[in-house]
Design a protein around this motif. Sequence first.
Motif, PDB file in Angstrom:
ATOM      1  N   VAL A   1     -60.775  92.614 -29.375  1.00  0.00           N
ATOM      2  CA  VAL A   1     -61.516  93.269 -30.082  1.00  0.00           C
ATOM      3  C   VAL A   1     -60.403  94.538 -30.877  1.00  0.00           C
ATOM      4  CG1 VAL A   1     -63.523  93.603 -28.794  1.00  0.00           C
ATOM      5  CG2 VAL A   1     -61.806  95.330 -28.333  1.00  0.00           C
TER       6      VAL A   1
ATOM      7  N   ASN B   1     -73.668  94.404 -32.414  1.00  0.00           N
ATOM      8  CA  ASN B   1     -72.905  95.586 -32.474  1.00  0.00           C
ATOM      9  C   ASN B   1     -73.450  96.580 -31.273  1.00  0.00           C
ATOM     10  OD1 ASN B   1     -71.326  94.740 -34.335  1.00  0.00           O
ATOM     11  ND2 ASN B   1     -72.566  95.577 -35.924  1.00  0.00           N
TER      12      ASN B   1
ATOM     13  N   ALA C   1     -69.721  89.781 -28.492  1.00  0.00           N
ATOM     14  CA  ALA C   1     -69.407  88.958 -29.304  1.00  0.00           C
ATOM     15  C   ALA C   1     -69.400  87.508 -28.557  1.00  0.00           C
ATOM     16  CB  ALA C   1     -67.824  89.011 -29.771  1.00  0.00           C
TER      17      ALA C   1
ATOM     18  N   THR D   1     -62.596  85.310 -36.196  1.00  0.00           N
ATOM     19  CA  THR D   1     -62.799  86.713 -35.997  1.00  0.00           C
ATOM     20  C   THR D   1     -64.242  86.777 -36.759  1.00  0.00           C
ATOM     21  OG1 THR D   1     -61.629  86.991 -38.368  1.00  0.00           O
ATOM     22  CG2 THR D   1     -60.540  87.145 -36.098  1.00  0.00           C
TER      23      THR D   1
ATOM     24  N   CYS E   1     -61.122  86.856 -25.515  1.00  0.00           N
ATOM     25  CA  CYS E   1     -61.899  87.658 -26.394  1.00  0.00           C
ATOM     26  C   CYS E   1     -60.897  88.784 -26.760  1.00  0.00           C
ATOM     27  CB  CYS E   1     -62.926  88.389 -25.841  1.00  0.00           C
ATOM     28  SG  CYS E   1     -63.981  89.329 -26.900  1.00  0.00           S
TER      29      CYS E   1
ATOM     30  N   ILE F   1     -69.030  82.057 -34.741  1.00  0.00           N
ATOM     31  CA  ILE F   1     -68.806  83.339 -34.147  1.00  0.00           C
ATOM     32  C   ILE F   1     -69.891  84.340 -34.639  1.00  0.00           C
ATOM     33  CG2 ILE F   1     -67.313  84.488 -35.928  1.00  0.00           C
ATOM     34  CD1 ILE F   1     -65.734  85.863 -33.676  1.00  0.00           C
ATOM     35  N   SER F   2     -70.330  85.220 -33.650  1.00  0.00           N
ATOM     36  CA  SER F   2     -71.374  86.450 -34.015  1.00  0.00           C
ATOM     37  C   SER F   2     -71.170  87.434 -32.979  1.00  0.00           C
ATOM     38  CB  SER F   2     -72.877  85.593 -33.901  1.00  0.00           C
ATOM     39  OG  SER F   2     -73.046  85.128 -32.461  1.00  0.00           O
ATOM     40  N   ARG F   3     -71.974  88.373 -33.228  1.00  0.00           N
ATOM     41  CA  ARG F   3     -71.842  89.731 -32.455  1.00  0.00           C
ATOM     42  C   ARG F   3     -72.923  90.603 -32.529  1.00  0.00           C
ATOM     43  NH1 ARG F   3     -67.375  93.526 -35.187  1.00  0.00           N
ATOM     44  NH2 ARG F   3     -68.150  94.795 -34.010  1.00  0.00           N
TER      45      ARG F   3
ATOM     46  N   MET G   1     -63.929  91.921 -34.117  1.00  0.00           N
ATOM     47  CA  MET G   1     -64.006  91.140 -32.687  1.00  0.00           C
ATOM     48  C   MET G   1     -63.626  89.788 -33.143  1.00  0.00           C
ATOM     49  SD  MET G   1     -67.579  92.767 -30.972  1.00  0.00           S
ATOM     50  CE  MET G   1     -66.737  92.383 -29.232  1.00  0.00           C
TER      51      MET G   1
END
Length: 128
Positions: free
Chosen positions: A97, A73, A78, A50, A95, A69-71, A34
Amino acid sequence: QVQLVESGGGSVQSGGSLRLTCVASLSGYRINSMGWYRQIPGSQRELVATITRDGLADYVDSVKGRFTISRDNAEKTAYLQMNSLKPVDTAVYYCTVGASTVTTKGWTRYYGANENYWGQGTQVTVVS
């Protein structure tokens, strides 16, 4: 089958912060990487950050130390935390992916080739 919705953009004073959110809706896909791009009129789209599935992040030099940046799952989401914003950060942020189709046959799971998808963008404006 693939939808990316960005939010969190707006107008802030120089030195302020914004947090962008990207919610991905994918049916039958596994999200791989992402990330976030940005673009201003008359300029090429620039890769900002990324992040891989296991949390390895990379950034363009100009935002290192300021953006994170973080996500999530599980939520297929994101984030881009932007601190110490500067007027040069003004842009439309997109954004993106990378995702693969998922097919299950018996106890075996198969993944297709990675393909990239894009959101519609969210405007970030930083004023002096």
